[in-house]
Design a protein around this motif. Sequence first.
Motif, mmCIF file in Angstrom:
data_model
loop_
_atom_site.group_PDB
_atom_site.id
_atom_site.type_symbol
_atom_site.label_atom_id
_atom_site.label_comp_id
_atom_site.label_asym_id
_atom_site.label_seq_id
_atom_site.Cartn_x
_atom_site.Cartn_y
_atom_site.Cartn_z
ATOM 1 N N LYS A 35 -0.655 -0.280 -10.310
ATOM 2 C CA LYS A 35 0.958 0.207 -10.860
ATOM 3 C C LYS A 35 1.504 1.303 -9.820
ATOM 4 C CE LYS A 35 -0.917 -1.504 -15.933
ATOM 5 N NZ LYS A 35 -0.700 -1.060 -16.625
ATOM 6 N N THR A 36 0.933 1.462 -9.507
ATOM 7 C CA THR A 36 1.214 3.201 -9.531
ATOM 8 C C THR A 36 0.784 3.424 -7.596
ATOM 9 O OG1 THR A 36 -0.030 4.735 -9.980
ATOM 10 C CG2 THR A 36 1.673 4.163 -11.759
ATOM 11 N N GLU A 37 1.731 3.667 -6.868
ATOM 12 C CA GLU A 37 2.077 4.259 -5.174
ATOM 13 C C GLU A 37 0.060 5.135 -5.551
ATOM 14 O OE1 GLU A 37 4.277 5.685 -1.215
ATOM 15 O OE2 GLU A 37 4.973 5.742 -3.434
ATOM 16 N N ASP A 38 -0.052 6.193 -5.904
ATOM 17 C CA ASP A 38 -0.721 7.217 -6.005
ATOM 18 C C ASP A 38 -2.332 6.356 -6.597
ATOM 19 O OD1 ASP A 38 0.542 9.365 -6.147
ATOM 20 O OD2 ASP A 38 0.220 9.787 -8.042
ATOM 21 N N GLU A 39 -2.372 5.447 -7.224
ATOM 22 C CA GLU A 39 -3.959 4.352 -7.186
ATOM 23 C C GLU A 39 -3.206 3.619 -5.951
ATOM 24 O OE1 GLU A 39 -3.952 2.941 -11.498
ATOM 25 O OE2 GLU A 39 -1.355 2.728 -10.968
ATOM 26 N N ALA A 40 -3.020 3.157 -5.871
ATOM 27 C CA ALA A 40 -2.610 2.290 -4.283
ATOM 28 C C ALA A 40 -3.013 3.208 -2.895
ATOM 29 C CB ALA A 40 -1.585 1.681 -3.886
ATOM 30 N N LYS A 41 -3.216 4.751 -2.754
ATOM 31 C CA LYS A 41 -3.403 5.399 -1.888
ATOM 32 C C LYS A 41 -4.159 5.401 -1.523
ATOM 33 C CE LYS A 41 1.213 7.818 -0.545
ATOM 34 N NZ LYS A 41 1.959 9.056 -1.078
ATOM 35 N N LYS A 42 -5.243 6.273 -3.334
ATOM 36 C CA LYS A 42 -6.847 6.068 -3.985
ATOM 37 C C LYS A 42 -7.663 4.729 -3.048
ATOM 38 C CE LYS A 42 -5.856 9.388 -7.260
ATOM 39 N NZ LYS A 42 -5.393 9.886 -8.964
ATOM 40 N N VAL A 43 -7.091 3.028 -3.902
ATOM 41 C CA VAL A 43 -7.722 2.270 -3.148
ATOM 42 C C VAL A 43 -7.721 2.898 -1.740
ATOM 43 C CG1 VAL A 43 -7.413 -0.186 -2.881
ATOM 44 C CG2 VAL A 43 -7.118 1.090 -5.055
ATOM 45 N N LYS A 44 -6.457 2.424 -0.885
ATOM 46 C CA LYS A 44 -6.499 3.076 0.936
ATOM 47 C C LYS A 44 -7.685 3.488 1.653
ATOM 48 C CE LYS A 44 -4.437 1.032 4.828
ATOM 49 N NZ LYS A 44 -5.321 2.301 5.740
ATOM 50 N N GLU A 45 -7.768 4.618 0.641
ATOM 51 C CA GLU A 45 -8.123 5.901 0.750
ATOM 52 C C GLU A 45 -9.738 5.458 1.297
ATOM 53 O OE1 GLU A 45 -7.967 9.534 -1.325
ATOM 54 O OE2 GLU A 45 -5.608 9.742 -0.447
ATOM 55 N N ARG A 46 -10.473 4.802 0.027
ATOM 56 C CA ARG A 46 -11.314 4.398 -0.058
ATOM 57 C C ARG A 46 -11.557 2.677 1.015
ATOM 58 N NH1 ARG A 46 -12.841 2.565 -6.739
ATOM 59 N NH2 ARG A 46 -14.513 1.882 -6.218
ATOM 60 N N LEU A 47 -10.882 2.027 0.967
ATOM 61 C CA LEU A 47 -11.335 1.612 2.056
ATOM 62 C C LEU A 47 -11.563 2.110 2.931
ATOM 63 C CD1 LEU A 47 -9.027 -1.511 0.520
ATOM 64 C CD2 LEU A 47 -11.442 -2.091 0.297
ATOM 65 N N ASP A 48 -10.449 2.921 3.605
ATOM 66 C CA ASP A 48 -11.136 3.803 5.048
ATOM 67 C C ASP A 48 -12.342 4.034 5.079
ATOM 68 O OD1 ASP A 48 -8.211 2.726 5.135
ATOM 69 O OD2 ASP A 48 -7.611 4.602 5.287
ATOM 70 N N LYS A 49 -12.387 4.443 4.392
ATOM 71 C CA LYS A 49 -14.232 5.124 4.749
ATOM 72 C C LYS A 49 -15.577 3.973 4.375
ATOM 73 C CE LYS A 49 -13.037 9.335 1.647
ATOM 74 N NZ LYS A 49 -13.086 10.089 0.609
ATOM 75 N N GLY A 50 -14.581 2.959 4.306
ATOM 76 C CA GLY A 50 -15.681 1.567 4.189
ATOM 77 C C GLY A 50 -16.321 0.884 3.795
ATOM 78 N N GLU A 51 -15.848 1.656 1.841
ATOM 79 C CA GLU A 51 -16.098 0.729 1.044
ATOM 80 C C GLU A 51 -15.389 -1.116 0.603
ATOM 81 O OE1 GLU A 51 -15.671 2.113 -2.978
ATOM 82 O OE2 GLU A 51 -15.139 4.429 -2.546
ATOM 83 N N ASP A 52 -16.520 -1.790 0.133
ATOM 84 C CA ASP A 52 -16.609 -3.412 0.465
ATOM 85 C C ASP A 52 -14.442 -3.362 0.084
ATOM 86 O OD1 ASP A 52 -17.135 -6.006 0.709
ATOM 87 O OD2 ASP A 52 -17.508 -6.238 -1.110
ATOM 88 N N PHE A 53 -14.379 -4.456 0.261
ATOM 89 C CA PHE A 53 -12.918 -4.813 -0.138
ATOM 90 C C PHE A 53 -12.778 -5.676 -1.757
ATOM 91 C CE2 PHE A 53 -8.489 -6.770 -0.590
ATOM 92 C CZ PHE A 53 -7.591 -6.222 -0.410
ATOM 93 N N ALA A 54 -13.951 -6.880 -0.851
ATOM 94 C CA ALA A 54 -14.348 -7.426 -2.308
ATOM 95 C C ALA A 54 -14.126 -6.473 -3.813
ATOM 96 C CB ALA A 54 -14.608 -8.337 -2.117
ATOM 97 N N LYS A 55 -15.417 -5.554 -3.050
ATOM 98 C CA LYS A 55 -15.805 -5.431 -4.551
ATOM 99 C C LYS A 55 -14.909 -3.713 -4.972
ATOM 100 C CE LYS A 55 -19.287 -0.786 -4.761
ATOM 101 N NZ LYS A 55 -18.198 0.220 -5.470
ATOM 102 N N VAL A 56 -13.701 -3.359 -4.160
ATOM 103 C CA VAL A 56 -13.150 -2.302 -5.016
ATOM 104 C C VAL A 56 -12.110 -3.315 -6.004
ATOM 105 C CG1 VAL A 56 -11.590 -1.343 -4.409
ATOM 106 C CG2 VAL A 56 -13.155 -0.574 -3.196
#
Length: 341
Positions: A210-231
């Motif tokens: 819903k929000t830009e802050d949530e999206a930024k947190k998702v992007k940070e997790r992915l940038d650290k190597g978390e699996d896209f499908a899992k997130v």
Amino acid sequence: MKNIKKIVSAALITMLGFSAVGCNMIAKTPEAIAKSAVAEVNGEKITRSDLDNNIQMKQVIAQVKQQYGENYEKNDEAKSTLKDQRTKVLDTMITEKVIEQKAKELKVLPDDSKLKDQASKQLDDIKKQQFGNDDTKFQDMLKQQGFTVDSAKQLIFDQLKESQIQKNISDYLAKDIKIDDKKIQDYYKANQTKYTEKPDTIHLAHILVKTEDEAKKVKERLDKGEDFAKVAKEVSQDPGSKDKGGDLGTVNYVNSGMDATFMAAALALKEGTISAPVKTQFGYHIIKSIKKTEYPVKKLETVKDQIKQELLEQEKSTLVSQKTSEWQKAAKITKYEKNLL
């Protein structure tokens, strides 16, 4: 009326009193309501009957009647809905009337007799194809939809006439449009993906929040190597793709059916990369380009005529919109809102 005249002849005051009452009574009859003007366009009336017999308005009235019952006209909420919808439909009818009047002025009105024949044929085809020429079933269908044979023919005729007027006006204006080779070449260069040997495709996945802050947190997790499908399964708010790890499948570059802003961001990605947060009407997306399949672009010579026709249609549409706006501003338009209810 004879009785009223006898009473009227008794005295002038009585005459005025009864005349006023009589007029009010007449004004409230269904016949008078149907004949009352809801708008005038350059002196030509659009009546309440014209408005309520418009196919869009008939559908609205049927829905309102279903929701509020036969006495819907006494329900304030229903009356408000009807007035709002009548206002919107009337605006469309006014525009159509302006265009029709201009078509008459330019002498590009279609032949009514031919259109009436077409309308009859279309109705006959419906009866034959959908009801096997069974008149009883056909009549029952019309009745359920609130039509008679004559009113159904009139509806088809009106739609055919409106469509033909639009085409005639468009063709009339098109005579001043010039599509030169430079326009064609420029469009070809700017829209290469529209003219590939086969449609270019892209396999996509996304995570919607819903929000830009949530999206930024998702992007940070992915940038650290978390699996896209899992997130995606954990946080995505798209019910259609969440359980599939955000997978949207493969779509065409052109006419993907997806939000234009979303697709522009997706196509800008290199294969295997993930986007920054992308805002659309649905929220914020993190997009992953899984695989791109691209094909050679056709030579200009093979698509030149196609592009010329596309540009012609685009410019015709733009010109018709501009001219319609000009004609409406120049027209004398009066609305009678009190007659909408």
